[in-house]
Design a protein around this motif. Structure first.
Motif, PDB file in Angstrom:
ATOM      1  N   TRP A 171       0.842  -1.206   0.000  1.00  0.00           N
ATOM      2  CA  TRP A 171       0.000   0.000   0.000  1.00  0.00           C
ATOM      3  C   TRP A 171       0.874   1.252   0.000  1.00  0.00           C
ATOM      4  O   TRP A 171       0.666   2.173  -0.793  1.00  0.00           O
ATOM      5  CB  TRP A 171      -0.919  -0.042   1.218  1.00  0.00           C
ATOM      6  N   GLU A 172       1.852   1.278   0.889  1.00  0.00           N
ATOM      7  CA  GLU A 172       2.728   2.457   0.971  1.00  0.00           C
ATOM      8  C   GLU A 172       3.491   2.658  -0.327  1.00  0.00           C
ATOM      9  O   GLU A 172       3.682   3.794  -0.779  1.00  0.00           O
ATOM     10  CB  GLU A 172       3.695   2.288   2.146  1.00  0.00           C
ATOM     11  N   PHE A 173       3.906   1.572  -0.956  1.00  0.00           N
ATOM     12  CA  PHE A 173       4.666   1.675  -2.201  1.00  0.00           C
ATOM     13  C   PHE A 173       3.807   2.280  -3.307  1.00  0.00           C
ATOM     14  O   PHE A 173       4.261   3.146  -4.067  1.00  0.00           O
ATOM     15  CB  PHE A 173       5.188   0.303  -2.615  1.00  0.00           C
ATOM     16  N   TRP A 174       2.549   1.843  -3.409  1.00  0.00           N
ATOM     17  CA  TRP A 174       1.666   2.423  -4.447  1.00  0.00           C
ATOM     18  C   TRP A 174       1.423   3.901  -4.189  1.00  0.00           C
ATOM     19  O   TRP A 174       1.445   4.719  -5.121  1.00  0.00           O
ATOM     20  CB  TRP A 174       0.337   1.668  -4.488  1.00  0.00           C
ATOM     21  N   ILE A 175       1.206   4.271  -2.919  1.00  0.00           N
ATOM     22  CA  ILE A 175       1.030   5.696  -2.601  1.00  0.00           C
ATOM     23  C   ILE A 175       2.287   6.471  -2.981  1.00  0.00           C
ATOM     24  O   ILE A 175       2.219   7.601  -3.462  1.00  0.00           O
ATOM     25  CB  ILE A 175       0.722   5.883  -1.094  1.00  0.00           C
ATOM     26  N   ASN A 176       3.437   5.865  -2.794  1.00  0.00           N
ATOM     27  CA  ASN A 176       4.717   6.515  -3.046  1.00  0.00           C
ATOM     28  C   ASN A 176       4.959   6.776  -4.533  1.00  0.00           C
ATOM     29  O   ASN A 176       5.439   7.846  -4.910  1.00  0.00           O
ATOM     30  CB  ASN A 176       5.850   5.640  -2.487  1.00  0.00           C
ATOM     31  N   ILE A 177       4.646   5.814  -5.395  1.00  0.00           N
ATOM     32  CA  ILE A 177       4.977   5.979  -6.819  1.00  0.00           C
ATOM     33  C   ILE A 177       3.837   6.575  -7.641  1.00  0.00           C
ATOM     34  O   ILE A 177       4.055   6.957  -8.794  1.00  0.00           O
ATOM     35  CB  ILE A 177       5.437   4.654  -7.459  1.00  0.00           C
ATOM     36  N   LEU A 178       2.628   6.668  -7.061  1.00  0.00           N
ATOM     37  CA  LEU A 178       1.480   7.170  -7.819  1.00  0.00           C
ATOM     38  C   LEU A 178       1.039   8.536  -7.311  1.00  0.00           C
ATOM     39  O   LEU A 178       1.384   8.966  -6.220  1.00  0.00           O
ATOM     40  CB  LEU A 178       0.312   6.179  -7.718  1.00  0.00           C
ATOM     41  N   ASN A 179       0.256   9.208  -8.125  1.00  0.00           N
ATOM     42  CA  ASN A 179      -0.368  10.477  -7.738  1.00  0.00           C
ATOM     43  C   ASN A 179      -1.663  10.638  -8.523  1.00  0.00           C
ATOM     44  O   ASN A 179      -2.077   9.738  -9.255  1.00  0.00           O
ATOM     45  CB  ASN A 179       0.592  11.655  -7.975  1.00  0.00           C
ATOM     46  N   LYS A 180      -2.294  11.790  -8.378  1.00  0.00           N
ATOM     47  CA  LYS A 180      -3.593  12.012  -9.016  1.00  0.00           C
ATOM     48  C   LYS A 180      -3.535  11.901 -10.537  1.00  0.00           C
ATOM     49  O   LYS A 180      -4.537  11.589 -11.184  1.00  0.00           O
ATOM     50  CB  LYS A 180      -4.134  13.386  -8.628  1.00  0.00           C
ATOM     51  N   ASN A 181      -2.383  12.172 -11.110  1.00  0.00           N
ATOM     52  CA  ASN A 181      -2.255  12.172 -12.570  1.00  0.00           C
ATOM     53  C   ASN A 181      -1.743  10.846 -13.136  1.00  0.00           C
ATOM     54  O   ASN A 181      -1.575  10.723 -14.352  1.00  0.00           O
ATOM     55  CB  ASN A 181      -1.321  13.312 -13.001  1.00  0.00           C
ATOM     56  N   SER A 182      -1.484   9.883 -12.275  1.00  0.00           N
ATOM     57  CA  SER A 182      -0.940   8.611 -12.738  1.00  0.00           C
ATOM     58  C   SER A 182      -1.986   7.804 -13.500  1.00  0.00           C
ATOM     59  O   SER A 182      -3.178   7.818 -13.161  1.00  0.00           O
ATOM     60  CB  SER A 182      -0.452   7.781 -11.548  1.00  0.00           C
ATOM     61  N   LYS A 183      -1.513   7.109 -14.530  1.00  0.00           N
ATOM     62  CA  LYS A 183      -2.379   6.199 -15.278  1.00  0.00           C
ATOM     63  C   LYS A 183      -2.155   4.776 -14.765  1.00  0.00           C
ATOM     64  O   LYS A 183      -1.030   4.293 -14.750  1.00  0.00           O
ATOM     65  CB  LYS A 183      -2.071   6.267 -16.774  1.00  0.00           C
ATOM     66  N   VAL A 184      -3.248   4.153 -14.354  1.00  0.00           N
ATOM     67  CA  VAL A 184      -3.199   2.793 -13.822  1.00  0.00           C
ATOM     68  C   VAL A 184      -4.195   1.951 -14.610  1.00  0.00           C
ATOM     69  O   VAL A 184      -5.320   2.362 -14.847  1.00  0.00           O
ATOM     70  CB  VAL A 184      -3.551   2.770 -12.319  1.00  0.00           C
ATOM     71  N   LEU A 185      -3.774   0.751 -14.995  1.00  0.00           N
ATOM     72  CA  LEU A 185      -4.620  -0.121 -15.805  1.00  0.00           C
ATOM     73  C   LEU A 185      -4.885  -1.444 -15.089  1.00  0.00           C
ATOM     74  O   LEU A 185      -3.960  -2.096 -14.622  1.00  0.00           O
ATOM     75  CB  LEU A 185      -3.949  -0.417 -17.153  1.00  0.00           C
ATOM     76  N   LYS A 186      -6.167  -1.811 -15.018  1.00  0.00           N
ATOM     77  CA  LYS A 186      -6.514  -3.158 -14.574  1.00  0.00           C
ATOM     78  C   LYS A 186      -6.967  -3.950 -15.794  1.00  0.00           C
ATOM     79  O   LYS A 186      -7.977  -3.641 -16.419  1.00  0.00           O
ATOM     80  CB  LYS A 186      -7.615  -3.153 -13.519  1.00  0.00           C
ATOM     81  N   LEU A 187      -6.191  -4.961 -16.157  1.00  0.00           N
ATOM     82  CA  LEU A 187      -6.509  -5.799 -17.310  1.00  0.00           C
ATOM     83  C   LEU A 187      -7.784  -6.609 -17.057  1.00  0.00           C
ATOM     84  O   LEU A 187      -8.020  -7.075 -15.932  1.00  0.00           O
ATOM     85  CB  LEU A 187      -5.364  -6.770 -17.578  1.00  0.00           C
ATOM     86  N   ASN A 188      -8.558  -6.792 -18.078  1.00  0.00           N
ATOM     87  CA  ASN A 188      -9.736  -7.653 -17.979  1.00  0.00           C
ATOM     88  C   ASN A 188      -9.306  -9.105 -18.196  1.00  0.00           C
ATOM     89  O   ASN A 188      -9.643  -9.744 -19.197  1.00  0.00           O
ATOM     90  CB  ASN A 188     -10.793  -7.233 -19.002  1.00  0.00           C
ATOM     91  N   TYR A 189      -8.536  -9.587 -17.246  1.00  0.00           N
ATOM     92  CA  TYR A 189      -7.951 -10.933 -17.341  1.00  0.00           C
ATOM     93  C   TYR A 189      -7.738 -11.456 -15.930  1.00  0.00           C
ATOM     94  O   TYR A 189      -7.236 -10.731 -15.060  1.00  0.00           O
ATOM     95  CB  TYR A 189      -6.619 -10.880 -18.092  1.00  0.00           C
ATOM     96  N   LEU A 190      -8.121 -12.700 -15.701  1.00  0.00           N
ATOM     97  CA  LEU A 190      -7.890 -13.322 -14.402  1.00  0.00           C
ATOM     98  C   LEU A 190      -6.462 -13.845 -14.373  1.00  0.00           C
ATOM     99  O   LEU A 190      -6.169 -14.933 -14.882  1.00  0.00           O
ATOM    100  CB  LEU A 190      -8.887 -14.469 -14.181  1.00  0.00           C
ATOM    101  N   GLY A 191      -5.576 -13.046 -13.787  1.00  0.00           N
ATOM    102  CA  GLY A 191      -4.156 -13.355 -13.860  1.00  0.00           C
ATOM    103  C   GLY A 191      -3.441 -13.506 -12.530  1.00  0.00           C
ATOM    104  O   GLY A 191      -2.245 -13.789 -12.501  1.00  0.00           O
ATOM    105  N   PHE A 192      -4.166 -13.320 -11.417  1.00  0.00           N
ATOM    106  CA  PHE A 192      -3.493 -13.414 -10.122  1.00  0.00           C
ATOM    107  C   PHE A 192      -4.299 -14.299  -9.183  1.00  0.00           C
ATOM    108  O   PHE A 192      -5.518 -14.144  -9.038  1.00  0.00           O
ATOM    109  CB  PHE A 192      -3.312 -12.029  -9.495  1.00  0.00           C
ATOM    110  N   PHE A 193      -3.579 -15.234  -8.549  1.00  0.00           N
ATOM    111  CA  PHE A 193      -4.195 -16.188  -7.633  1.00  0.00           C
ATOM    112  C   PHE A 193      -3.534 -16.021  -6.268  1.00  0.00           C
ATOM    113  O   PHE A 193      -2.353 -16.344  -6.103  1.00  0.00           O
ATOM    114  CB  PHE A 193      -4.015 -17.610  -8.170  1.00  0.00           C
TER     115      PHE A 193
END
Length: 272
Positions: A171-193
């Motif tokens: 959580w802290e790492f995502w807050i650290n590298i991202l901001n309001k202008n960051s582009k984040v993509l969630k793939l429409n794919y079941l890829g993590f178990f």
């Protein structure tokens, strides 16, 4: 030089390591390296890891003295050759096309790329992840650890914070590298178990109020500038954050709104 470096820290999880690494080997995308970091594990992690190194040269093995999950990830990323990093805990698995689908999006301006996920193990079912919003991220993590990001961003923020010894380091790492202008993509794919176990860091921190409060207070204090960005007036900002938490609580019943707002208010008062 590989485009993707997969970082697999392992401490007392040798029994799951084969299954994890097999999911890496099964990838349809082949331009990867996988660095297995033995974080001073007392079990047979080294024996299992070295078999995979012999099986495929894209697997690499690194031993270090035990210093915790953040330290193990940082050690692996430090020697990684990839432009993009994918952390993968040694008891979890990834879908065979996760790397392939993510790699097609690497040069479209995204800072983080992840996918759909499910639980397996002691608990099964779909992981209901909220759509990414930086304001939501400030209140609650909704990106799991096994998401792609650029190594250069890891360098910019000095890696995972090794002070977070009880958890919440993702959580802290995502807050650290991202901001309001960051582009984040969630793939429409079941890829993590994500393996659920009766005993894990997540379970332990949620049971221990001291560890949870320590970790969350640490994050809020470290990133207070981002928490105050909604409004420079601390009282107004508190009201805005509280309204965002009301929105989140209507979307997910996993957020303890009252406790979280109390923590935020204390911090805002202290630093305003």
């Amino acid at each position: 030089m590989s485009l993707i470096s997969i970082i697999v820290p392992c401490y007392n999880q040798a029994q799951y390591l084969d299954e994890c690494l097999q999911s890496v080997l099964d990838q349809t995308y082949t331009d990867w390296e996988c660095i297995i970091v033995n974080d001073g594990s007392p079990d047979n992690t080294e024996e299992i890891a070295k078999k995979w190194v012999e099986k495929d040269s894209r697997f690499k093995y690194f031993y270090k003295e035990n210093s915790g999950l953040s330290s193990a990830r940082n050690a692996g990323i430090e020697i990684a050759n990839g432009e993009w990093i994918l952390p993968l805990d040694s008891d979890d698995k990834i879908g065979s096309q996760y790397l392939e689908f993510a790699s097609k999006e690497f040069y479209k301006g995204y800072s983080v790329i992840y996918c759909n996920a499910v639980f397996f193990g002691s608990e099964t079912g779909k992981w209901a992840l909220l759509e990414f919003s930086f304001d939501r991220l400030l209140c609650s993590n909704h990106i799991f650890c096994s998401a792609f990001y650029k190594k250069e961003d890891w360098i910019l923020v000095n890696g995972y914070d090794e002070n977070l010894i009880y958890g919440r380091e993702d959580w802290e790492f995502w807050i650290n590298i991202l901001n309001k202008n960051s582009k984040v993509l969630k793939l429409n794919y079941l890829g993590f178990f994500y393996r659920r176990k009766k005993e894990s860091m997540d379970v332990e921190i949620n049971k221990d109020s001291y560890k949870k409060i320590f970790s969350e207070n640490y994050i809020y204090k470290k990133h207070l500038d981002k928490y105050l960005q909604l409004n420079e007036n601390a009282v107004v900002n508190y009201q805005l954050v509280n309204s965002r938490l009301n929105e989140l609580s209507s979307l997910s019943n996993t957020i303890n709104k009252n406790r979280l707002t109390r923590l935020l208010y204390k911090i805002i008062k202290q630093f305003s």
